[in-house]
Design a protein around this motif. Structure first.
Motif, PDB file in Angstrom:
ATOM      1  N   PRO A  29      51.052  18.771  43.438  1.00 26.89           N
ATOM      2  CA  PRO A  29      52.342  19.120  42.839  1.00 26.89           C
ATOM      3  C   PRO A  29      52.427  20.569  42.360  1.00 26.89           C
ATOM      4  N   VAL A  30      51.321  21.147  41.907  1.00 23.51           N
ATOM      5  CA  VAL A  30      51.364  22.523  41.403  1.00 23.51           C
ATOM      6  C   VAL A  30      51.560  23.504  42.560  1.00 23.51           C
ATOM      7  N   ALA A  31      50.881  23.280  43.666  1.00 22.66           N
ATOM      8  CA  ALA A  31      51.054  24.148  44.831  1.00 22.66           C
ATOM      9  C   ALA A  31      52.493  24.086  45.345  1.00 22.66           C
ATOM     10  N   LYS A  32      53.067  22.894  45.358  1.00 20.76           N
ATOM     11  CA  LYS A  32      54.459  22.742  45.791  1.00 20.76           C
ATOM     12  C   LYS A  32      55.399  23.443  44.816  1.00 20.76           C
ATOM     13  N   LEU A  33      55.131  23.300  43.512  1.00 23.66           N
ATOM     14  CA  LEU A  33      55.967  23.946  42.512  1.00 23.66           C
ATOM     15  C   LEU A  33      55.894  25.463  42.636  1.00 23.66           C
ATOM     16  N   ARG A  34      54.711  26.000  42.871  1.00 23.17           N
ATOM     17  CA  ARG A  34      54.543  27.453  43.016  1.00 23.17           C
ATOM     18  C   ARG A  34      55.457  27.981  44.112  1.00 23.17           C
ATOM     19  N   GLU A  35      55.542  27.269  45.219  1.00 21.15           N
ATOM     20  CA  GLU A  35      56.424  27.677  46.315  1.00 21.15           C
ATOM     21  C   GLU A  35      57.890  27.559  45.911  1.00 21.15           C
ATOM     22  N   ARG A  36      58.257  26.485  45.230  1.00 22.26           N
ATOM     23  CA  ARG A  36      59.643  26.288  44.801  1.00 22.26           C
ATOM     24  C   ARG A  36      60.085  27.351  43.797  1.00 22.26           C
ATOM     25  N   VAL A  61      47.351  18.417  36.592  1.00 24.20           N
ATOM     26  CA  VAL A  61      48.670  17.815  36.742  1.00 24.20           C
ATOM     27  C   VAL A  61      48.618  16.547  37.587  1.00 24.20           C
ATOM     28  N   ILE A  62      49.188  15.499  37.034  1.00 23.30           N
ATOM     29  CA  ILE A  62      49.326  14.219  37.722  1.00 23.30           C
ATOM     30  C   ILE A  62      50.692  14.153  38.389  1.00 23.30           C
ATOM     31  N   GLY A  63      51.701  14.691  37.710  1.00 22.80           N
ATOM     32  CA  GLY A  63      53.044  14.675  38.271  1.00 22.80           C
ATOM     33  C   GLY A  63      53.964  15.626  37.547  1.00 22.80           C
ATOM     34  N   LEU A  64      55.062  15.972  38.223  1.00 22.98           N
ATOM     35  CA  LEU A  64      56.103  16.831  37.663  1.00 22.98           C
ATOM     36  C   LEU A  64      57.422  16.095  37.754  1.00 22.98           C
ATOM     37  N   ALA A  90      55.069  26.864  18.457  1.00 22.03           N
ATOM     38  CA  ALA A  90      53.997  27.805  18.795  1.00 22.03           C
ATOM     39  C   ALA A  90      54.106  28.322  20.226  1.00 22.03           C
ATOM     40  N   GLN A  91      54.927  27.690  21.056  1.00 20.00           N
ATOM     41  CA  GLN A  91      55.064  28.017  22.474  1.00 20.00           C
ATOM     42  C   GLN A  91      53.691  28.103  23.148  1.00 20.00           C
ATOM     43  N   ASN A  92      52.906  27.046  22.975  1.00 24.34           N
ATOM     44  CA  ASN A  92      51.589  26.973  23.602  1.00 24.34           C
ATOM     45  C   ASN A  92      51.725  27.111  25.108  1.00 24.34           C
ATOM     46  N   ARG A  93      50.754  27.792  25.700  1.00 21.76           N
ATOM     47  CA  ARG A  93      50.765  28.036  27.148  1.00 21.76           C
ATOM     48  C   ARG A  93      49.610  27.283  27.807  1.00 21.76           C
ATOM     49  N   TYR A  94      49.874  26.745  28.985  1.00 18.21           N
ATOM     50  CA  TYR A  94      48.883  25.982  29.739  1.00 18.21           C
ATOM     51  C   TYR A  94      48.880  26.443  31.189  1.00 18.21           C
ATOM     52  N   VAL A  95      47.700  26.634  31.740  1.00 19.26           N
ATOM     53  CA  VAL A  95      47.559  26.892  33.171  1.00 19.26           C
ATOM     54  C   VAL A  95      47.640  25.541  33.868  1.00 19.26           C
ATOM     55  N   LEU A  96      48.565  25.411  34.821  1.00 24.12           N
ATOM     56  CA  LEU A  96      48.708  24.155  35.556  1.00 24.12           C
ATOM     57  C   LEU A  96      47.795  24.175  36.776  1.00 24.12           C
ATOM     58  N   ARG A  97      47.082  23.065  36.981  1.00 22.70           N
ATOM     59  CA  ARG A  97      46.144  22.967  38.101  1.00 22.70           C
ATOM     60  C   ARG A  97      46.355  21.645  38.821  1.00 22.70           C
ATOM     61  N   ASP A  98      46.215  21.689  40.142  1.00 25.66           N
ATOM     62  CA  ASP A  98      46.194  20.442  40.894  1.00 25.66           C
ATOM     63  C   ASP A  98      44.855  19.772  40.630  1.00 25.66           C
ATOM     64  N   ARG A  99      44.882  18.453  40.547  1.00 27.91           N
ATOM     65  CA  ARG A  99      43.643  17.712  40.281  1.00 27.91           C
ATOM     66  C   ARG A  99      42.718  17.801  41.479  1.00 27.91           C
ATOM     67  N   GLU A 100      41.444  17.934  41.199  1.00 22.21           N
ATOM     68  CA  GLU A 100      40.441  17.991  42.266  1.00 22.21           C
ATOM     69  C   GLU A 100      40.340  16.642  42.953  1.00 22.21           C
ATOM     70  N   GLU A 141      42.290  15.421  45.192  1.00 16.58           N
ATOM     71  CA  GLU A 141      43.564  14.889  45.675  1.00 16.58           C
ATOM     72  C   GLU A 141      43.791  15.394  47.094  1.00 16.58           C
ATOM     73  N   GLY A 142      44.509  14.618  47.871  1.00 14.49           N
ATOM     74  CA  GLY A 142      44.836  15.024  49.229  1.00 14.49           C
ATOM     75  C   GLY A 142      45.872  16.136  49.232  1.00 14.49           C
ATOM     76  N   GLU A 143      46.063  16.757  50.378  1.00 10.53           N
ATOM     77  CA  GLU A 143      47.035  17.840  50.500  1.00 10.53           C
ATOM     78  C   GLU A 143      48.433  17.392  50.111  1.00 10.53           C
ATOM     79  N   ALA A 144      48.763  16.145  50.367  1.00 15.67           N
ATOM     80  CA  ALA A 144      50.096  15.641  50.044  1.00 15.67           C
ATOM     81  C   ALA A 144      50.311  15.541  48.534  1.00 15.67           C
ATOM     82  N   ASP A 145      49.231  15.412  47.779  1.00 16.10           N
ATOM     83  CA  ASP A 145      49.329  15.267  46.326  1.00 16.10           C
ATOM     84  C   ASP A 145      48.923  16.546  45.611  1.00 16.10           C
TER      85      ASP A 145
END
Length: 122
Positions: free
Chosen positions: A65-72, A101-104, A47-57, A59-63
């Motif tokens: 993963p979605v913001a880091k992935l967006r830049e990468r 997202v908990i992790g990538l 079905a190629q389901n689509r999901y919006v990825l979000r950083d968990r509320e 979490e510290g700036e270091a955690d």
């Protein structure tokens, strides 16, 4: 009247139910890209389901993963394969599906897991 073991079991069940709700984590495999300023996972299923990825509320700036992935993703060659560990959430918008997202893992440029990409063009 309930027996003592049954009463103990009911009390234990009540305590467990009153505890914080358990989050349902799962592994979501697919390709990721940025669409309308959101990181989207297109799952590798029929079905190629689509999901919006979000950083968990909360979490510290270091955690974040979605913001880091967006830049990468700005420098990685598409398609970009990723394994997302996350919790399903409903979101307002086009698809209604999201992942906190908990992790990538295994973020790999120029790799696809979609069936249609494996078939010869023509």
């Amino acid at each position: 009247m309930a027996s003592k073991p049954a009463l103990v079991a009911l009390c234990a069940l009540a305590v467990a139910a009153a505890a914080a709700p358990a989050a349902a984590q799962d592994l979501y495999i697919g390709t990721v890209d940025v669409q309308k300023d959101q990181v989207i996972l297109t799952r590798c299923d029929l079905a190629q389901n689509r999901y919006v990825l979000r950083d968990r509320e909360g979490e510290g700036e270091a955690d974040k993963p979605v913001a880091k992935l967006r830049e990468r993703l700005k420098t990685l060659k598409a398609p970009v394969y990723a394994e997302v560990i996350g919790e399903y959430v409903e979101v307002q918008g086009e698809d209604g599906n999201g992942l906190d997202v908990i992790g990538l893992e295994n973020v790999t440029p120029a790799k696809s897991c979609h069936l249609l990409d494996a078939l010869p063009a023509g």
